[in-house]
Design a protein around this motif. Structure first.
Motif, PDB file in Angstrom:
ATOM      1  N   UNK A  53     -65.100  33.643  28.781  1.00 46.27           N
ATOM      2  CA  UNK A  53     -65.400  32.962  30.045  1.00 46.27           C
ATOM      3  C   UNK A  53     -66.876  32.569  30.110  1.00 46.27           C
ATOM      4  N   UNK A  54     -67.728  33.451  29.597  1.00 44.29           N
ATOM      5  CA  UNK A  54     -69.159  33.143  29.566  1.00 44.29           C
ATOM      6  C   UNK A  54     -69.429  31.947  28.651  1.00 44.29           C
ATOM      7  N   UNK A  55     -68.739  31.906  27.517  1.00 46.97           N
ATOM      8  CA  UNK A  55     -68.891  30.796  26.576  1.00 46.97           C
ATOM      9  C   UNK A  55     -68.428  29.479  27.197  1.00 46.97           C
ATOM     10  N   UNK A  56     -67.331  29.513  27.920  1.00 46.45           N
ATOM     11  CA  UNK A  56     -66.810  28.313  28.583  1.00 46.45           C
ATOM     12  C   UNK A  56     -67.787  27.839  29.657  1.00 46.45           C
ATOM     13  N   UNK A  57     -68.365  28.795  30.390  1.00 48.31           N
ATOM     14  CA  UNK A  57     -69.346  28.448  31.420  1.00 48.31           C
ATOM     15  C   UNK A  57     -70.578  27.781  30.804  1.00 48.31           C
ATOM     16  N   UNK A  58     -71.037  28.294  29.662  1.00 52.59           N
ATOM     17  CA  UNK A  58     -72.196  27.702  28.989  1.00 52.59           C
ATOM     18  C   UNK A  58     -71.879  26.307  28.459  1.00 52.59           C
ATOM     19  N   UNK A  59     -70.663  26.119  27.943  1.00 57.70           N
ATOM     20  CA  UNK A  59     -70.263  24.790  27.472  1.00 57.70           C
ATOM     21  C   UNK A  59     -70.231  23.795  28.621  1.00 57.70           C
ATOM     22  N   UNK A  65     -87.419  17.015  31.441  1.00 54.65           N
ATOM     23  CA  UNK A  65     -86.350  17.687  32.177  1.00 54.65           C
ATOM     24  C   UNK A  65     -85.398  18.374  31.199  1.00 54.65           C
ATOM     25  N   UNK A  66     -85.153  17.733  30.073  1.00 51.63           N
ATOM     26  CA  UNK A  66     -84.273  18.323  29.052  1.00 51.63           C
ATOM     27  C   UNK A  66     -84.838  19.647  28.536  1.00 51.63           C
ATOM     28  N   UNK A  67     -86.141  19.700  28.293  1.00 51.80           N
ATOM     29  CA  UNK A  67     -86.766  20.941  27.822  1.00 51.80           C
ATOM     30  C   UNK A  67     -86.611  22.035  28.888  1.00 51.80           C
ATOM     31  N   UNK A  68     -86.824  21.690  30.145  1.00 48.46           N
ATOM     32  CA  UNK A  68     -86.678  22.664  31.229  1.00 48.46           C
ATOM     33  C   UNK A  68     -85.240  23.177  31.323  1.00 48.46           C
ATOM     34  N   UNK A  69     -84.279  22.264  31.280  1.00 51.28           N
ATOM     35  CA  UNK A  69     -82.875  22.664  31.373  1.00 51.28           C
ATOM     36  C   UNK A  69     -82.436  23.481  30.156  1.00 51.28           C
ATOM     37  N   UNK A  70     -83.013  23.196  29.002  1.00 51.29           N
ATOM     38  CA  UNK A  70     -82.724  23.993  27.820  1.00 51.29           C
ATOM     39  C   UNK A  70     -83.239  25.415  28.005  1.00 51.29           C
ATOM     40  N   UNK A  71     -84.400  25.562  28.623  1.00 54.90           N
ATOM     41  CA  UNK A  71     -84.924  26.892  28.930  1.00 54.90           C
ATOM     42  C   UNK A  71     -83.982  27.659  29.833  1.00 54.90           C
ATOM     43  N   UNK A  72     -83.453  26.990  30.844  1.00 55.13           N
ATOM     44  CA  UNK A  72     -82.484  27.634  31.736  1.00 55.13           C
ATOM     45  C   UNK A  72     -81.228  28.034  30.967  1.00 55.13           C
ATOM     46  N   UNK A  73     -80.791  27.162  30.081  1.00 55.19           N
ATOM     47  CA  UNK A  73     -79.606  27.464  29.275  1.00 55.19           C
ATOM     48  C   UNK A  73     -79.853  28.693  28.401  1.00 55.19           C
ATOM     49  N   UNK A  74     -81.038  28.808  27.814  1.00 55.97           N
ATOM     50  CA  UNK A  74     -81.358  29.985  26.999  1.00 55.97           C
ATOM     51  C   UNK A  74     -81.401  31.255  27.843  1.00 55.97           C
ATOM     52  N   UNK A  75     -81.883  31.158  29.074  1.00 54.92           N
ATOM     53  CA  UNK A  75     -81.888  32.325  29.956  1.00 54.92           C
ATOM     54  C   UNK A  75     -80.453  32.762  30.234  1.00 54.92           C
ATOM     55  N   UNK A  76     -79.569  31.803  30.492  1.00 52.37           N
ATOM     56  CA  UNK A  76     -78.160  32.133  30.755  1.00 52.37           C
ATOM     57  C   UNK A  76     -77.490  32.755  29.536  1.00 52.37           C
ATOM     58  N   UNK A 115     -86.000  31.098  25.401  1.00 52.97           N
ATOM     59  CA  UNK A 115     -86.293  30.604  26.747  1.00 52.97           C
ATOM     60  C   UNK A 115     -87.792  30.591  26.985  1.00 52.97           C
ATOM     61  N   UNK A 116     -88.477  31.635  26.553  1.00 50.61           N
ATOM     62  CA  UNK A 116     -89.928  31.701  26.697  1.00 50.61           C
ATOM     63  C   UNK A 116     -90.589  30.531  25.967  1.00 50.61           C
ATOM     64  N   UNK A 117     -90.118  30.238  24.750  1.00 53.51           N
ATOM     65  CA  UNK A 117     -90.679  29.111  23.992  1.00 53.51           C
ATOM     66  C   UNK A 117     -90.382  27.787  24.685  1.00 53.51           C
ATOM     67  N   UNK A 118     -89.172  27.622  25.192  1.00 58.55           N
ATOM     68  CA  UNK A 118     -88.810  26.372  25.865  1.00 58.55           C
ATOM     69  C   UNK A 118     -89.670  26.162  27.109  1.00 58.55           C
TER      70      UNK A 118
END
Length: 127
Positions: A5-11, A89-100, A107-110
């Motif tokens: 379910x977590x994987x589906x949410x991330x996708x 914005x893509x870099x920021x959203x990628x950071x959020x995705x790494x946190x999730x 996430x720290x690098x992003x």
């Protein structure tokens, strides 16, 4: 929450990010097209002002376009601003995705890259 379910949410989140970026590119392209078309309609020779180069800051260009009521330039500049902001914005959203994903080092690098991009934009602006 189960791993599947977590994987589906991330996708789903990745899909929303890609749709957002795609629509942002379309939106920026629409602004650019409308701005260029507006400039073409309002001028007999749209390339006449390109014969001589006069360096001008971004804010001076906006002020001049507002004073002259040049909506074509304003639309074109809005499209360019949207287009430039999309990778940030893509870099920021990628950071959020790494946190999730609980990939905190990535996430720290992003977020570090995001902060560097923001600072570089402000350092490059001539006021």
């Amino acid at each position: 929450m189960s791993r599947e379910a977590h994987s589906i949410q991330l996708e789903k989140l990745e899909l929303r990010i890609s749709r957002f970026l795609r629509s942002g590119v379309y939106f920026a392209g629409l602004f650019l097209f409308v701005g260029w078309f507006w400039m073409w309609l309002g001028s007999e020779d749209i390339f006449a002002h390109l014969s001589d180069y006069h360096p001008q800051s971004f804010f001076e260009m906006i002020q001049w376009a507002l004073i002259m009521n040049d909506r074509g330039i304003l639309m074109t500049l809005a499209g360019l601003v949207i287009l430039v902001c999309l990778p940030v914005i893509r870099v920021f959203l990628t950071g959020i995705l790494f946190v999730k994903q609980k990939e905190y080092s990535l996430a720290f690098m992003a977020f570090g890259v995001f902060l560097t991009l923001i600072v570089s934009f402000f350092l490059g602006i001539e006021l």
